[in-house]
Design a protein around this motif. Structure first.
Motif, PDB file in Angstrom:
ATOM      1  N   ASN A 190     -11.401 -26.377 -78.997  1.00  0.00           N
ATOM      2  CA  ASN A 190     -11.625 -25.619 -77.544  1.00  0.00           C
ATOM      3  C   ASN A 190     -12.826 -26.916 -76.781  1.00  0.00           C
ATOM      4  OD1 ASN A 190     -10.929 -22.612 -78.919  1.00  0.00           O
ATOM      5  ND2 ASN A 190     -12.974 -23.024 -79.953  1.00  0.00           N
ATOM      6  N   THR A 220     -22.897 -26.476 -83.753  1.00  0.00           N
ATOM      7  CA  THR A 220     -22.315 -25.294 -83.579  1.00  0.00           C
ATOM      8  C   THR A 220     -23.239 -24.677 -85.036  1.00  0.00           C
ATOM      9  OG1 THR A 220     -20.788 -27.025 -85.084  1.00  0.00           O
ATOM     10  CG2 THR A 220     -20.294 -25.469 -83.398  1.00  0.00           C
ATOM     11  N   GLU A 256     -20.182 -28.107 -74.222  1.00  0.00           N
ATOM     12  CA  GLU A 256     -21.028 -28.253 -75.679  1.00  0.00           C
ATOM     13  C   GLU A 256     -21.138 -28.930 -76.631  1.00  0.00           C
ATOM     14  OE1 GLU A 256     -21.924 -24.657 -77.466  1.00  0.00           O
ATOM     15  OE2 GLU A 256     -20.238 -23.553 -76.096  1.00  0.00           O
ATOM     16  N   TYR A 264     -24.300 -21.309 -84.445  1.00  0.00           N
ATOM     17  CA  TYR A 264     -23.866 -20.530 -84.238  1.00  0.00           C
ATOM     18  C   TYR A 264     -24.142 -20.089 -85.647  1.00  0.00           C
ATOM     19  CZ  TYR A 264     -22.489 -21.597 -79.323  1.00  0.00           C
ATOM     20  OH  TYR A 264     -22.255 -21.585 -78.731  1.00  0.00           O
ATOM     21  N   ALA A 324     -15.268 -19.182 -80.512  1.00  0.00           N
ATOM     22  CA  ALA A 324     -14.629 -19.212 -79.857  1.00  0.00           C
ATOM     23  C   ALA A 324     -14.393 -19.050 -78.423  1.00  0.00           C
ATOM     24  CB  ALA A 324     -13.452 -17.190 -80.343  1.00  0.00           C
ATOM     25  N   LYS A 325     -15.282 -18.894 -77.708  1.00  0.00           N
ATOM     26  CA  LYS A 325     -16.288 -19.642 -76.800  1.00  0.00           C
ATOM     27  C   LYS A 325     -16.966 -20.398 -76.130  1.00  0.00           C
ATOM     28  CE  LYS A 325     -17.564 -14.063 -77.115  1.00  0.00           C
ATOM     29  NZ  LYS A 325     -18.918 -13.178 -77.161  1.00  0.00           N
ATOM     30  N   MET A 326     -17.080 -21.860 -77.542  1.00  0.00           N
ATOM     31  CA  MET A 326     -17.037 -22.982 -76.875  1.00  0.00           C
ATOM     32  C   MET A 326     -16.518 -23.326 -75.668  1.00  0.00           C
ATOM     33  SD  MET A 326     -17.917 -24.356 -80.662  1.00  0.00           S
ATOM     34  CE  MET A 326     -18.505 -25.593 -80.085  1.00  0.00           C
ATOM     35  N   THR A 327     -17.402 -24.678 -74.925  1.00  0.00           N
ATOM     36  CA  THR A 327     -16.325 -25.224 -74.159  1.00  0.00           C
ATOM     37  C   THR A 327     -17.099 -26.892 -74.171  1.00  0.00           C
ATOM     38  OG1 THR A 327     -18.216 -24.746 -72.899  1.00  0.00           O
ATOM     39  CG2 THR A 327     -16.740 -23.346 -72.004  1.00  0.00           C
ATOM     40  N   CYS A 381     -16.916 -17.567 -85.701  1.00  0.00           N
ATOM     41  CA  CYS A 381     -15.809 -17.595 -85.083  1.00  0.00           C
ATOM     42  C   CYS A 381     -15.229 -17.070 -83.651  1.00  0.00           C
ATOM     43  CB  CYS A 381     -14.293 -17.119 -86.042  1.00  0.00           C
ATOM     44  SG  CYS A 381     -13.701 -18.409 -87.530  1.00  0.00           S
ATOM     45  N   GLU A 382     -16.592 -15.724 -83.863  1.00  0.00           N
ATOM     46  CA  GLU A 382     -16.629 -14.972 -82.327  1.00  0.00           C
ATOM     47  C   GLU A 382     -17.150 -15.807 -81.351  1.00  0.00           C
ATOM     48  OE1 GLU A 382     -18.309 -11.099 -82.951  1.00  0.00           O
ATOM     49  OE2 GLU A 382     -16.415 -10.512 -84.578  1.00  0.00           O
ATOM     50  N   TYR A 383     -18.208 -16.457 -82.241  1.00  0.00           N
ATOM     51  CA  TYR A 383     -19.368 -17.290 -81.341  1.00  0.00           C
ATOM     52  C   TYR A 383     -18.465 -18.479 -80.947  1.00  0.00           C
ATOM     53  CZ  TYR A 383     -22.695 -14.147 -83.190  1.00  0.00           C
ATOM     54  OH  TYR A 383     -23.529 -13.500 -84.203  1.00  0.00           O
TER      55      TYR A 383
END
Length: 222
Positions: free
Chosen positions: A126, A18, A92, A21, A86-89, A82-84
């Motif tokens: 996430n 992270t 990663e 990010y 929120a798209k984690m899977t 947090c926007e970045y």
């Protein structure tokens, strides 16, 4: 012999990456404030709290601001971050991490998170790793940033394990120093030149085995 009963992990740069990010959000904030924030500058932010990170960014930009403004800027940066995330899977999760956590659990070694991040639960949710930890201590639980040992001492307390029976996994110099200050063993993840105070340094958790942990971390007791 002092047997290791628990492993405590930093989040950023150890479990997931992270850090990229954080950097994107800090650089975005710096540009809004009128200056550039490089990856070299960003190295100084590893392992420290959000407000301490902001102080360093403002120092780089040569800015002095009042506390109310600083709080709003930190919130803005965190909203972008947090926007970045929120798209984690699960893709990663860093190489070897999930396998090593499962190896520890299979051998009844307790596992805790010890991170300065206030977003650790969101990130772990996430990427699907929440249930791999017996305790989670993060920026919402602590009042002192690394290299203060508070986060790791709280983690050991949550696990019911003595500090000398714990190993910390960290990618930042401040985190390794926090482990030492806590009276714990440490494994550095990254550059041996930067993490030279760690008991062991590896490039990723993919390199870690119980044999390596046992042979290089266990020590003779008094």
């Amino acid at each position: 012999m002092t047997k290791i009963k628990a492993c405590l992990f930093d989040l950023d740069g150890v479990i997931v990456d992270t850090a990229k990010y954080h950097y994107l959000a800090w650089r975005r904030l710096a540009k809004e404030l009128g200056f550039d924030f490089t990856e070299e500058h960003n190295e100084r932010l590893k392992g420290i709290s959000r407000m301490d990170s902001l102080e360093i960014l403002l120092e780089v930009g040569g800015l002095t601001l009042d506390e109310n403004v600083k709080v709003k800027l930190a919130e803005k940066k965190n909203n972008w971050y947090c926007e970045y995330i929120a798209k984690m899977t699960p893709d990663e999760i860093l190489p070897g991490t999930k396998e090593f956590l499962e190896l520890l659990r299979g051998n009844k070694i307790k596992i805790a998170l010890g991170s300065a991040s206030k977003n650790s639960m969101s990130i772990l949710t996430n990427v699907g790793l929440v249930n791999h930890f017996d305790a989670i201590v993060d920026g919402n639980n602590i009042t002192h940033a690394k290299p203060d040992p508070q986060v790791f001492l709280l983690g050991a307390k949550e696990l019911g394990v003595a500090p000398e029976e714990c190993v910390v996994f960290e990618d930042a110099r401040a985190g390794i120093e926090a482990a030492i200050n806590a009276g714990m063993y440490s494994v550095g993840i990254g550059d041996p030149k930067i993490l030279n105070k760690a008991n062991i340094v590896v490039s990723s958790l993919k390199e870690m085995t119980l044999e390596k942990l046992n042979s290089q971390i266990y020590c003779k007791g008094a």
